[in-house]
Design a protein around this motif. Structure first.
Motif, PDB file in Angstrom:
ATOM      1  N   GLY A 272       0.775  -1.266  -0.193  1.00 29.88           N
ATOM      2  CA  GLY A 272       0.052  -0.047  -0.093  1.00 29.88           C
ATOM      3  C   GLY A 272       0.791   1.416  -0.166  1.00 29.88           C
ATOM      4  O   GLY A 272       0.219   2.147   0.657  1.00 29.88           O
ATOM      5  N   ILE A 273       1.954   1.241  -0.550  1.00 30.67           N
ATOM      6  CA  ILE A 273       2.875   2.536  -0.638  1.00 30.67           C
ATOM      7  C   ILE A 273       3.227   2.748  -2.165  1.00 30.67           C
ATOM      8  O   ILE A 273       3.039   2.067  -3.079  1.00 30.67           O
ATOM      9  CB  ILE A 273       4.310   2.183  -0.135  1.00 30.67           C
ATOM     10  CG1 ILE A 273       5.128   1.100  -0.594  1.00 30.67           C
ATOM     11  CG2 ILE A 273       3.726   1.853   1.782  1.00 30.67           C
ATOM     12  CD1 ILE A 273       6.465   0.766   0.141  1.00 30.67           C
ATOM     13  N   ALA A 274       3.611   4.180  -2.386  1.00 25.77           N
ATOM     14  CA  ALA A 274       3.937   4.480  -3.597  1.00 25.77           C
ATOM     15  C   ALA A 274       5.237   5.260  -3.602  1.00 25.77           C
ATOM     16  O   ALA A 274       5.121   6.251  -2.457  1.00 25.77           O
ATOM     17  CB  ALA A 274       2.968   5.172  -4.362  1.00 25.77           C
ATOM     18  N   LEU A 275       6.187   5.250  -4.498  1.00 24.61           N
ATOM     19  CA  LEU A 275       7.301   6.055  -4.314  1.00 24.61           C
ATOM     20  C   LEU A 275       7.336   6.931  -5.488  1.00 24.61           C
ATOM     21  O   LEU A 275       7.263   6.589  -6.713  1.00 24.61           O
ATOM     22  CB  LEU A 275       8.685   5.149  -4.217  1.00 24.61           C
ATOM     23  CG  LEU A 275      10.064   6.005  -4.318  1.00 24.61           C
ATOM     24  CD1 LEU A 275      10.040   6.866  -2.900  1.00 24.61           C
ATOM     25  CD2 LEU A 275      11.116   5.239  -4.267  1.00 24.61           C
ATOM     26  N   THR A 276       7.517   8.303  -5.395  1.00 23.56           N
ATOM     27  CA  THR A 276       7.886   9.411  -6.306  1.00 23.56           C
ATOM     28  C   THR A 276       8.772  10.175  -6.268  1.00 23.56           C
ATOM     29  O   THR A 276       9.328  10.542  -5.348  1.00 23.56           O
ATOM     30  CB  THR A 276       6.409  10.168  -6.257  1.00 23.56           C
ATOM     31  OG1 THR A 276       4.991   9.621  -6.283  1.00 23.56           O
ATOM     32  CG2 THR A 276       6.489  11.295  -7.430  1.00 23.56           C
ATOM     33  N   LEU A 277       9.632  10.282  -7.472  1.00 21.28           N
ATOM     34  CA  LEU A 277      10.677  10.945  -7.665  1.00 21.28           C
ATOM     35  C   LEU A 277      10.626  12.153  -8.859  1.00 21.28           C
ATOM     36  O   LEU A 277      10.053  11.466  -9.857  1.00 21.28           O
ATOM     37  CB  LEU A 277      11.951   9.797  -8.214  1.00 21.28           C
ATOM     38  CG  LEU A 277      13.000   9.456  -7.112  1.00 21.28           C
ATOM     39  CD1 LEU A 277      11.958   8.342  -6.328  1.00 21.28           C
ATOM     40  CD2 LEU A 277      14.020   8.611  -7.517  1.00 21.28           C
ATOM     41  N   TYR A 278      11.057  13.227  -8.477  1.00 16.92           N
ATOM     42  CA  TYR A 278      10.920  14.134  -9.348  1.00 16.92           C
ATOM     43  C   TYR A 278      11.960  15.296  -9.528  1.00 16.92           C
ATOM     44  O   TYR A 278      12.924  15.132  -8.619  1.00 16.92           O
ATOM     45  CB  TYR A 278       9.543  15.082  -8.939  1.00 16.92           C
ATOM     46  CG  TYR A 278       9.869  15.662  -7.787  1.00 16.92           C
ATOM     47  CD1 TYR A 278      10.325  17.048  -7.601  1.00 16.92           C
ATOM     48  CD2 TYR A 278       9.240  15.106  -6.456  1.00 16.92           C
ATOM     49  CE1 TYR A 278      10.481  17.430  -6.235  1.00 16.92           C
ATOM     50  CE2 TYR A 278       9.276  15.623  -5.423  1.00 16.92           C
ATOM     51  CZ  TYR A 278       9.863  16.733  -5.298  1.00 16.92           C
ATOM     52  OH  TYR A 278      10.051  17.615  -4.061  1.00 16.92           O
ATOM     53  N   MET A 279      12.397  15.753 -10.659  1.00 14.21           N
ATOM     54  CA  MET A 279      13.303  16.629 -10.784  1.00 14.21           C
ATOM     55  C   MET A 279      12.865  17.864 -11.598  1.00 14.21           C
ATOM     56  O   MET A 279      11.867  17.802 -12.282  1.00 14.21           O
ATOM     57  CB  MET A 279      14.573  16.194 -11.776  1.00 14.21           C
ATOM     58  CG  MET A 279      15.220  15.153 -11.017  1.00 14.21           C
ATOM     59  SD  MET A 279      16.382  14.394 -12.247  1.00 14.21           S
ATOM     60  CE  MET A 279      17.387  15.831 -12.355  1.00 14.21           C
TER      61      MET A 279
END
Length: 585
Positions: A272-279
């Protein structure tokens, strides 16, 4: 055929506008824009693709690492919830001595210490023993379980994911026996507090680029952990990206606080988790800054060339064509005295010269046709005025004779007055138009004459004109011929009660005078045949009174006006006299 001299033809075509437009546009604009745009666009696409792939790879790697660590905690939690020592103490504690309970509690405390030390992502562990009313921590023991601490079961009853938010902390909890608890409590349960600082530390190391960051959240966005100190609103907007996609992973360009970011995400439905990476996009595209400056210079050059080219086109093509278009618009509005002059010797000058010749020819033709149409219209009106039906006169005077024999003085006065008004209007040759009020009153006079003839065998229903249309000028004799047609072809030979109805439908743009009867002599086939003939009348069609009215209305108001024939709800014929306001030809 007369041959054009070679010298004249060469002068006419020596300055060609089309070759100039094509060559200048292709030579000045297309190569510049194509080369510049291809350099920048392809370079941007390549860099963006590499960054998106890199972000996706990092996201997948760290999600796998986090999943492994959190799944390890889940497995430990399940292992300890079914631990035999814990189960035995929960069951046997009521019959144990104080010393035995003390020994067992210390043993369980050591187990909690072992569980806490088994993973760097575990911040604290608590074992809630309901039978003893104790909470066993790795470093202390609490001797009461209050109501607030038991409220966690209401959340566990409705939460399917391993990680929940409880008292502003991330918790993994397990109960024994497993199940749903509404009004009761389990024998015992374990709460494992996740080390948020450890996770934040790992998130801060994922991206080192300026402005880049990583956010770990649950699938619904109820909790979020970030590697930097960005505000909650910013983090929530970033995490909404994975909520709007059904795929387990993906990339996208999202805009937050008027700034574009290249982001990648991946979900773990089991945890039930989500990982978001952004630049930030400007950081990604920094290597293209020099090329973008050159492209701006190319764009500026292209704009200057386009402006100069557009001005040249305006002078030598657009402005002459606008004059030609305005001239055609004046012609469409009825001004046929337009003449154009050109200063050059090119195709535009040739167009102007031919336009002027065409206008001269059209003026001559229109004059001839208009005069002929006016003469024809006047002749048709006079012919219609002269068409007093002998049968009508015979019946009228016969009826007058009978009233005289019966010494019916009152009806004779009324009858002769109606007949006088009728003949006075018919024989008035000096006027071609009358107000609609007078024209409708004339038709009513004619109907009243026939009403006195047929007496009770005829019922007349006569509607009123709208006041705003009463003073409108219309061609004379457009209503009475329709009423006459209804009597002759619908009501005169009718055995039963005859009905003649006159109604009006109007709006701001049009007026319909509707004349209906209940005659039964007109079949549906004949009615359809008449309607089809009137839609496309031929020159050899017999000119009747109704056709005369239809043609004069079309000549006066345009093709959308005239007569429309259909079946009346009374059973006979219905004729709509349609007048269009503002469409006078």
């Amino acid at each position: 055929m007369r041959r054009i001299p070679l010298f004249t033809r060469r002068n006419l075509l020596s300055i060609g506008l089309y070759p100039k437009i094509v060559l200048i546009f292709m030579a000045a604009i297309i190569p510049i824009l194509f080369v510049g745009s291809m350099l920048v666009v392809n370079g941007e696409k390549a860099i963006r693709r590499e960054v998106e792939n890199s972000l996706s790879s990092r996201v997948h790697f760290y999600v796998a690492e986090l999943s492994t660590a959190l799944e390890h905690i889940v497995n430990l939690k399940r292992e300890y919830i079914f631990d035999q020592d814990i189960q035995r103490f929960s069951t046997m504690s009521p019959v144990m001595s104080d010393y035995e309970r003390r020994v067992e509690v210390l043993a369980l405390q050591k187990k909690m210490q072992t569980l806490k030390s088994s993973s760097a992502y575990i911040e604290n562990v608590a074992l809630f023993m309901v039978s003893e009313q104790k909470i066993i921590y790795p470093n202390r023991i609490s001797y009461s379980i209050n109501k607030e601490e038991t409220d966690i079961h209401q959340l566990l009853n409705h939460k399917a994911t391993p990680i929940i938010v409880w008292n502003n902390q991330l918790i993994q909890a397990e109960r024994f026996p497993t199940g749903t608890y509404e009004d009761s409590l389990p024998a015992y349960w374990i709460e494992i507090t996740i080390n948020e600082q450890k996770i934040k530390s790992m998130l801060s190391q994922m991206l080192t680029e300026n402005g880049g960051n990583a956010i770990l959240s649950d699938l619904e966005g109820n909790w979020m952990l970030s590697g930097d100190d960005s505000n909650d609103h910013f983090q929530r907007q970033m995490t909404e990206m994975h909520q709007m996609h059904s795929e387990p992973s993906g990339q996208n360009v999202t805009r937050v606080d008027e700034r574009d970011y290249i982001a990648a995400f991946e979900r773990s439905p089991e945890l039930g988790i989500a990982l978001t990476l952004y630049m930030p996009e400007e950081v990604v595209l920094q290597p293209l800054a020099g090329y973008q400056w050159w492209f701006r210079i190319l764009i500026a050059t292209a704009v200057v060339i386009i402006l100069l080219f557009a001005y040249w086109i305006y002078l030598f093509l657009q402005r002459p064509l606008q004059r030609l278009v305005r001239a055609f618009r004046k012609v469409s509005e009825g001004a046929f005295d337009v003449q154009l002059k050109s200063r050059g010797r090119d195709e535009i000058d040739y167009f102007y010269e031919q336009f002027n010749r065409m206008m001269g020819t059209i003026q001559s033709l229109i004059h001839d046709v208009y005069e002929q149409g006016i003469r024809s219209q006047r002749a048709e009106l006079k012919h219609l005025q002269a068409q007093i039906n002998p049968h009508f006169l015979y019946n009228t005077y016969y009826r007058l004779h009978r009233m005289a024999q019966n010494e019916d003085t009152d009806n004779i006065k009324l009858y002769t007055r109606l007949l006088g008004d009728y003949l006075k209007y018919i024989t008035r040759n000096g006027q071609e138009e009358a107000t609609l009020r007078i024209e409708v009153d004339h038709a009513r006079t004619y109907a009243d004459i026939l009403k006195m003839r047929f007496r009770d065998k005829l019922t007349i229903e006569w509607g009123e004109l709208p006041p705003e249309w009463e003073n409108t000028l219309v061609p004379r004799l457009i209503v009475q011929p329709i009423v006459e047609n209804a009597f002759i072809h619908g009501l005169e030979e009718l055995d039963g009660q005859g009905i003649l109805r006159f109604t009006v439908n109007s709006d701001k743009q049009s007026l319909s005078l509707i004349i209906e009867d209940n005659g039964n002599l007109l079949t549906d086939d004949r009615l359809e045949e008449i309607a089809n003939e009137w839609q496309s009348p031929s020159e050899h069609m017999e000119t009747t009174g109704m056709l005369n009215v239809h043609r004069r209305l079309g000549l006066k108001y345009g093709a959308s006006s005239g007569l429309r024939i259909s079946r009346s709800e009374l059973g006979g014929m219905r004729v709509d006299i349609i007048l269009r306001s503002g469409e006078e030809a």
